[in-house]
Scaffold this motif. Structure first.
Motif, PDB file in Angstrom:
ATOM      1  N   TYR A   7      60.065 -69.528  36.702  1.00 30.35           N
ATOM      2  CA  TYR A   7      59.030 -70.529  36.459  1.00 30.35           C
ATOM      3  C   TYR A   7      59.647 -71.899  36.257  1.00 30.35           C
ATOM      4  O   TYR A   7      59.227 -72.892  36.837  1.00 30.35           O
ATOM      5  CB  TYR A   7      58.208 -70.128  35.226  1.00 30.35           C
ATOM      6  CG  TYR A   7      57.359 -71.238  34.697  1.00 30.35           C
ATOM      7  CD1 TYR A   7      56.223 -71.650  35.400  1.00 30.35           C
ATOM      8  CD2 TYR A   7      57.695 -71.892  33.527  1.00 30.35           C
ATOM      9  CE1 TYR A   7      55.455 -72.683  34.925  1.00 30.35           C
ATOM     10  CE2 TYR A   7      56.932 -72.935  33.049  1.00 30.35           C
ATOM     11  CZ  TYR A   7      55.807 -73.323  33.750  1.00 30.35           C
ATOM     12  OH  TYR A   7      55.050 -74.360  33.290  1.00 30.35           O
ATOM     13  N   ARG A   8      60.712 -71.941  35.445  1.00 33.55           N
ATOM     14  CA  ARG A   8      61.371 -73.221  35.176  1.00 33.55           C
ATOM     15  C   ARG A   8      61.936 -73.823  36.467  1.00 33.55           C
ATOM     16  O   ARG A   8      61.837 -75.024  36.702  1.00 33.55           O
ATOM     17  CB  ARG A   8      62.505 -73.032  34.172  1.00 33.55           C
ATOM     18  CG  ARG A   8      62.012 -72.986  32.747  1.00 33.55           C
ATOM     19  CD  ARG A   8      63.117 -72.566  31.792  1.00 33.55           C
ATOM     20  NE  ARG A   8      62.575 -72.308  30.476  1.00 33.55           N
ATOM     21  CZ  ARG A   8      62.311 -73.289  29.598  1.00 33.55           C
ATOM     22  NH1 ARG A   8      62.582 -74.545  29.903  1.00 33.55           N
ATOM     23  NH2 ARG A   8      61.781 -73.018  28.429  1.00 33.55           N
ATOM     24  N   LEU A   9      62.512 -72.953  37.293  1.00 35.48           N
ATOM     25  CA  LEU A   9      63.092 -73.423  38.555  1.00 35.48           C
ATOM     26  C   LEU A   9      61.987 -74.020  39.430  1.00 35.48           C
ATOM     27  O   LEU A   9      62.137 -75.103  39.994  1.00 35.48           O
ATOM     28  CB  LEU A   9      63.767 -72.248  39.273  1.00 35.48           C
ATOM     29  CG  LEU A   9      64.643 -72.647  40.469  1.00 35.48           C
ATOM     30  CD1 LEU A   9      65.883 -73.354  39.963  1.00 35.48           C
ATOM     31  CD2 LEU A   9      65.031 -71.424  41.276  1.00 35.48           C
ATOM     32  N   GLY A  14      61.361 -80.293  42.248  1.00 34.24           N
ATOM     33  CA  GLY A  14      61.426 -81.677  42.716  1.00 34.24           C
ATOM     34  C   GLY A  14      62.601 -82.417  42.118  1.00 34.24           C
ATOM     35  O   GLY A  14      63.356 -83.106  42.810  1.00 34.24           O
ATOM     36  N   THR A  15      62.781 -82.255  40.795  1.00 32.22           N
ATOM     37  CA  THR A  15      63.869 -82.944  40.106  1.00 32.22           C
ATOM     38  C   THR A  15      65.222 -82.479  40.637  1.00 32.22           C
ATOM     39  O   THR A  15      66.118 -83.291  40.904  1.00 32.22           O
ATOM     40  CB  THR A  15      63.780 -82.670  38.592  1.00 32.22           C
ATOM     41  OG1 THR A  15      62.471 -83.011  38.150  1.00 32.22           O
ATOM     42  CG2 THR A  15      64.797 -83.477  37.839  1.00 32.22           C
ATOM     43  N   LEU A  16      65.361 -81.156  40.819  1.00 35.73           N
ATOM     44  CA  LEU A  16      66.630 -80.618  41.308  1.00 35.73           C
ATOM     45  C   LEU A  16      66.918 -81.102  42.723  1.00 35.73           C
ATOM     46  O   LEU A  16      68.050 -81.458  43.059  1.00 35.73           O
ATOM     47  CB  LEU A  16      66.594 -79.086  41.268  1.00 35.73           C
ATOM     48  CG  LEU A  16      66.601 -78.491  39.863  1.00 35.73           C
ATOM     49  CD1 LEU A  16      66.410 -76.988  39.917  1.00 35.73           C
ATOM     50  CD2 LEU A  16      67.914 -78.830  39.162  1.00 35.73           C
ATOM     51  N   LEU A  17      65.855 -81.132  43.551  1.00 41.80           N
ATOM     52  CA  LEU A  17      66.015 -81.607  44.929  1.00 41.80           C
ATOM     53  C   LEU A  17      66.485 -83.058  44.925  1.00 41.80           C
ATOM     54  O   LEU A  17      67.390 -83.442  45.664  1.00 41.80           O
ATOM     55  CB  LEU A  17      64.686 -81.473  45.667  1.00 41.80           C
ATOM     56  CG  LEU A  17      64.766 -81.576  47.183  1.00 41.80           C
ATOM     57  CD1 LEU A  17      65.540 -80.398  47.747  1.00 41.80           C
ATOM     58  CD2 LEU A  17      63.366 -81.624  47.789  1.00 41.80           C
ATOM     59  N   ALA A  18      65.871 -83.882  44.040  1.00 38.42           N
ATOM     60  CA  ALA A  18      66.257 -85.296  43.940  1.00 38.42           C
ATOM     61  C   ALA A  18      67.711 -85.400  43.532  1.00 38.42           C
ATOM     62  O   ALA A  18      68.472 -86.211  44.081  1.00 38.42           O
ATOM     63  CB  ALA A  18      65.369 -86.007  42.933  1.00 38.42           C
ATOM     64  N   PHE A  19      68.130 -84.551  42.572  1.00 41.74           N
ATOM     65  CA  PHE A  19      69.521 -84.571  42.131  1.00 41.74           C
ATOM     66  C   PHE A  19      70.437 -84.214  43.296  1.00 41.74           C
ATOM     67  O   PHE A  19      71.470 -84.849  43.507  1.00 41.74           O
ATOM     68  CB  PHE A  19      69.701 -83.587  40.971  1.00 41.74           C
ATOM     69  CG  PHE A  19      71.105 -83.538  40.447  1.00 41.74           C
ATOM     70  CD1 PHE A  19      71.640 -84.647  39.803  1.00 41.74           C
ATOM     71  CD2 PHE A  19      71.877 -82.413  40.614  1.00 41.74           C
ATOM     72  CE1 PHE A  19      72.938 -84.618  39.334  1.00 41.74           C
ATOM     73  CE2 PHE A  19      73.186 -82.382  40.149  1.00 41.74           C
ATOM     74  CZ  PHE A  19      73.715 -83.479  39.506  1.00 41.74           C
TER      75      PHE A  19
END
Lengths: 327, 324
Positions: A7-9, A14-19
């Motif tokens: 769920y957290r993933l 979006g945030t991880l992709l941006a990173f």
């Protein structure tokens, strides 16, 4: 409990992709930079990036509530002009000046919030209009570029901590910890997400929708004013530049989209917007390390923006009924 | 007898949009206020001059109104105007054929910007303010590359200058005639064609319009193309007026165009509004600008007054229903 990480993933995709985008772009940038990966290169890149990062974080707060703040660039310019008057003199005067600038940003954001939420106006037009007001005040403060700033403070905040970490990055991290983290974990922050994803449902469940939206606009103004303060620290002057204000508004939207914040509201995070901003800046600077004509930069950034916003169209492929096109 | 007259009177009054009436009342108030400064404000020459200046904004606001009636917005006006002016002047540099094709070419470039906006909004379902901001940035980038960062050197053709500054009918500037023609076309389009009725229908509820068999996506795209083309045509006229194009010539038209449409009573949510209101809004904005400049109000004050005026008018007419 086992499904928790999944769920957290999904929530932070979006945030991880941006990173990831930022990391990839920055690696290409550093590998091709003539000086390589040194503290100075990182410092210069950071100092360029944090201005947009603050404005993008401001925009993200508002966009999460399914609103938009087209005056964010003008608050940035207005606080720059204000800072060039009052952030001077003795340490006490300077501290009061900084507080004054932040208060002005908060007031601008609160005015936007009041007009949009309690006046029930469309955020697009309302913030274009308030943006004109803020730019008018900026122009009144600084009809011509000029002014000064406490140079000791400016140099300290744009230099390096312990000779390695850029100080501006530390302030950005501080803003995340002091403004974004408490807000997003509070009831109001949850309500801001609720306002973005299903406003009537949230309202029916007794969630404080309106205070949350108001808070998002007000904190957005505050974050934009931190950006304005840093602009003054970098340039030592205040300038009521219309084109620059417009560009920051535009880039903040691009950064928010790159950072995984949906323009329809309800998803994304301020941290994602920061990575989106840094990635956007790095993409713009890639032209320099590849030695291309700087004339192409506006076009290049425009195309990146156009492609970034068009990516949202992939959601159409998941639509089951054509009626869902029309919100 | 008098009762019927009374009935007709009230019925006529009821048909008048309060926003349009307010806008016209504001124009008269402003002119009266201006005449306290100088009696010139009520002279026919001054009024005609104002109408001429207003016609550039009027052409641009016509396109903006179409898009706002759909419940969308076109923020690519600044560079659509500049692209229109600059490309028309650029075409003029290519010999006789170029001179003939200057105006159509400028307008076509604006229509191309509108086409990208239209495809983005109608088919890709991107929020209009985002896609139009993006095409605005791309158009700016293209023009920066084209001019090399300098102000463009090409000058306007004789035809462009004639359209903007000449007067075919004695005493009436051509620009006013052009605005009148475009205005008639817009009124016809909005009130007498299926396209116009579809625009209002989509503005009211796109879902319902789609279910009643309207090809909503095509209508939205065509409206954006028209908006881009009209902005560019405004740019062509402005370039003719100044006899050359400039980089930032469109920047001063985005906010006034939106303001004129909104002040004229067109709902920013779409679906409601009349062209008469837009005419009133355009004249109101122009007279306000003129009076502020006669009063030697600095640019800073003008921006603040604009902003406050738009917010005030929106608070009167443009509020969305409360959450319940």
């Amino acid at each position: 409990m086992t499904g928790d990480w999944r769920y957290r993933l999904a929530r932070n995709r979006g945030t991880l992709l941006a990173f990831g985008i930022f990391l990839a772009m920055f690696t290409i940038y550093v590998l091709n930079h003539p000086a390589g990966f040194t503290a100075n290169v990182v410092q210069t890149a950071t100092n360029k990036g944090v201005l947009l990062a603050f404005v993008a974080m401001a925009q993200a707060l508002v966009v999460i509530t399914a609103g938009i703040d087209l005056s964010v660039g003008m608050i940035f310019i207005l606080t720059n002009c204000l800072a060039s008057w009052i952030v001077v003199g003795t340490p006490l005067q300077t501290a009061l000046g900084v507080a004054g600038v932040l208060a002005a940003g908060l007031a601008c954001g609160a005015l936007n919030g009041a007009i949009v939420i309690y006046g029930r106006l469309q955020p697009i037009v309302a913030t274009i209009a308030t943006g004109a007001i803020y730019f008018g005040i900026a122009l009144w403060l600084r009809p011509y570029p000029g002014g000064s700033v406490n140079e000791g403070l400016a140099d300290a905040l744009t230099g390096k901590l312990f000779g390695i970490v850029p100080a501006s990055l530390a302030v950005l991290a501080g803003a995340v910890l002091i403004v974004w983290a408490p807000f997003s974990r509070s009831v109001l922050g949850r309500a801001a997400y609720a306002a973005g994803s299903a406003e009537p449902a949230g309202y029916m469940s007794g969630i404080p929708i309106r205070p949350a939206k108001f808070m998002a606009y007000a904190l957005g103004g505050l974050l934009a004013s931190i950006g304005g303060l840093f602009l003054t620290f970098f340039t030592y002057t205040g300038e009521a530049a219309f084109a620059s204000g417009n560009a920051y508004t535009l880039f903040s939207i691009a950064a928010v989209v790159l950072g995984g914040v949906s323009l329809y509201g309800g998803t994304g995070s301020g941290v994602g917007a920061i990575f989106g901003a840094l990635a956007f800046r790095t993409i713009g600077d890639l032209l320099f390390v590849f030695d291309l004509d700087p004339l192409w930069q506006p076009l290049f950034q425009g195309v990146v923006l156009l492609v970034a916003v068009s990516l949202g169209a992939f959601g159409l492929l998941r639509v089951r009924s054509r009626l869902e096109w029309f919100r | 007898m008098s009762e019927t007259a009374n009935l007709v009177g009230t019925r006529w009054l009821r048909r008048v949009d309060p926003a349009v009436a307010t806008a016209f009342a504001c124009i008269i108030l402003l002119l009266a206020f201006g005449s306290l400064y100088s009696t010139n404000f009520l002279s026919p020459e001054y009024l005609l001059q104002q109408l001429k200046v207003a016609s550039f904004l009027g052409v641009i606001a016509t396109g903006m109104m179409l898009v706002i009636l759909l419940g969308q917005i076109d923020l690519s006006v600044p560079w659509a105007v500049a692209v229109g002016g600059m490309m028309a002047c650029a075409a003029a540099a290519y010999g006789t054929v170029g001179v003939y094709l200057a105006i159509p070419f400028g307008v076509a470039c604006g229509a191309a910007i509108g086409l990208v906006n239209g495809i983005g909004v109608a088919y890709l379902r991107i929020p209009s303010m985002i896609i139009t901001l993006a095409t605005n940035a791309v158009a700016q980038g293209l023009m920066v590359v084209y001019t090399g960062g300098f102000s463009p050197r090409d000058s306007a053709t004789a035809a462009m200058r004639f359209l903007a500054t000449g007067s075919l009918l004695p005493g009436i500037p051509n620009a006013v005639v052009i605005w009148a023609l475009i205005g008639f076309a817009a009124v016809f389009l909005l009130t007498r064609t299926t396209f116009g009725r579809s625009v209002y229908a989509i503005g009211n509820r796109e879902r319902a319009a789609y279910l009643s068999g309207i090809d909503t996506r095509r209508i939205v795209m065509v409206a954006f193309i028209l908006s881009g083309a009209l902005s560019a045509f405004g740019g062509v006229l402005l370039a003719g007026y100044a006899s050359k194009a400039a980089q930032a010539m469109g920047d001063a038209y985005l906010l006034p165009a939106i303001a004129a449409v909104v002040l004229g009573g067109t709902s920013i949510l779409g679906g409601r509004g009349s062209y008469l209101g837009t005419i009133a809004g355009v004249i109101l904005i122009t007279v306000l600008q003129s009076i502020l400049s006669v009063m030697q109000m600095p640019e800073a004050g003008r921006q603040v007054i604009y902003g406050i005026l738009i917010v005030a008018m929106l608070l009167l007419y443009g509020r969305t229903p409360a959450l319940r």
